[in-house]
Design an enzyme around this catalytic site. Structure first.
Site, PDB file in Angstrom:
ATOM      1  N   HIS A  73      -2.449   3.912   5.362  1.00 18.26           N
ATOM      2  CA  HIS A  73      -3.713   3.811   6.111  1.00 18.26           C
ATOM      3  C   HIS A  73      -3.855   2.535   6.940  1.00 18.26           C
ATOM      4  O   HIS A  73      -4.741   2.456   7.796  1.00 18.26           O
ATOM      5  CB  HIS A  73      -4.906   3.939   5.161  1.00 18.26           C
ATOM      6  CG  HIS A  73      -5.232   2.682   4.428  1.00 18.26           C
ATOM      7  ND1 HIS A  73      -4.500   2.242   3.334  1.00 18.26           N
ATOM      8  CD2 HIS A  73      -6.187   1.752   4.643  1.00 18.26           C
ATOM      9  CE1 HIS A  73      -5.008   1.105   2.918  1.00 18.26           C
ATOM     10  NE2 HIS A  73      -6.025   0.779   3.690  1.00 18.26           N
ATOM     11  N   HIS A 129      -5.861  -0.465  11.350  1.00 19.88           N
ATOM     12  CA  HIS A 129      -6.496   0.211  10.213  1.00 19.88           C
ATOM     13  C   HIS A 129      -6.881   1.612  10.669  1.00 19.88           C
ATOM     14  O   HIS A 129      -7.689   1.771  11.573  1.00 19.88           O
ATOM     15  CB  HIS A 129      -7.716  -0.577   9.743  1.00 19.88           C
ATOM     16  CG  HIS A 129      -8.192  -0.168   8.389  1.00 19.88           C
ATOM     17  ND1 HIS A 129      -8.879   1.002   8.170  1.00 19.88           N
ATOM     18  CD2 HIS A 129      -8.048  -0.767   7.186  1.00 19.88           C
ATOM     19  CE1 HIS A 129      -9.157   1.097   6.880  1.00 19.88           C
ATOM     20  NE2 HIS A 129      -8.658   0.040   6.259  1.00 19.88           N
TER      21      HIS A 129
END
Length: 157
Positions: free
Chosen positions: A68, A83
């Site tokens: 992620h 992110h």
């Protein structure tokens, strides 16, 4: 005004995929919106699946095993975090596939890092992608105004 990045490609921060770039202050997460981690931009894709590439050349200093998020340390000391989505750490890697990369690897800008199934993630998460300068190394970095970007377009002025 002194410019941080010269014209050489290794010192730019580029779009890691095709999408719409907008102000990080509009992200629905105060940590990003209030620039607690640093200044940056937010990106959205309309595709169901994307490959998120390195936005800069440097060392893959952080690569979460969930896929992620990842961070790159540029040769000039600047550190950039990518992110993917909000709270997507809770997906425990579901919807993410790390592409033959590991923490500590040297990467070039636009090298594929993570494949993301946005359609799968969108059922439970906001799929906004943040590109944040977590350490500007004392340099002045100015992000461009919101616009449509293609993979490799510069995100900074």
């Amino acid at each position: 005004m002194f410019h941080l990045f010269n014209k050489k490609k290794e010192n730019v921060i580029v779009a890691p995929f095709d999408g719409e770039m907008f102000s990080i202050t509009e992200v629905k997460d105060p940590v990003f919106a209030q620039k607690m981690m640093g200044d940056g931009v937010a990106l959205k894709s309309t595709k169901d699946k994307i490959t998120v590439c390195a936005p800069a050349s440097g060392q893959l200093e952080v690569l979460f095993n969930t896929g992620h998020a990842f961070g790159i340390a540029l040769d000039n000391g600047v550190k950039v975090l990518v992110h993917i989505g909000l709270d997507t750490v809770n997906a425990k890697g579901g919807g993410f596939k790390i592409l033959n990369k590991k923490q500590g690897d040297n990467v070039k800008a636009l090298e594929p890092i993570v494949e993301v199934d946005l359609a799968k993630l969108a059922k439970d998460y906001d799929t906004t992608v943040m590109v944040v300068v977590t350490d500007a190394a004392g340099k002045q970095i100015t992000f461009k105004n919101p616009m449509t970007v293609a993979l490799g377009d510069s995100l900074i002025q």
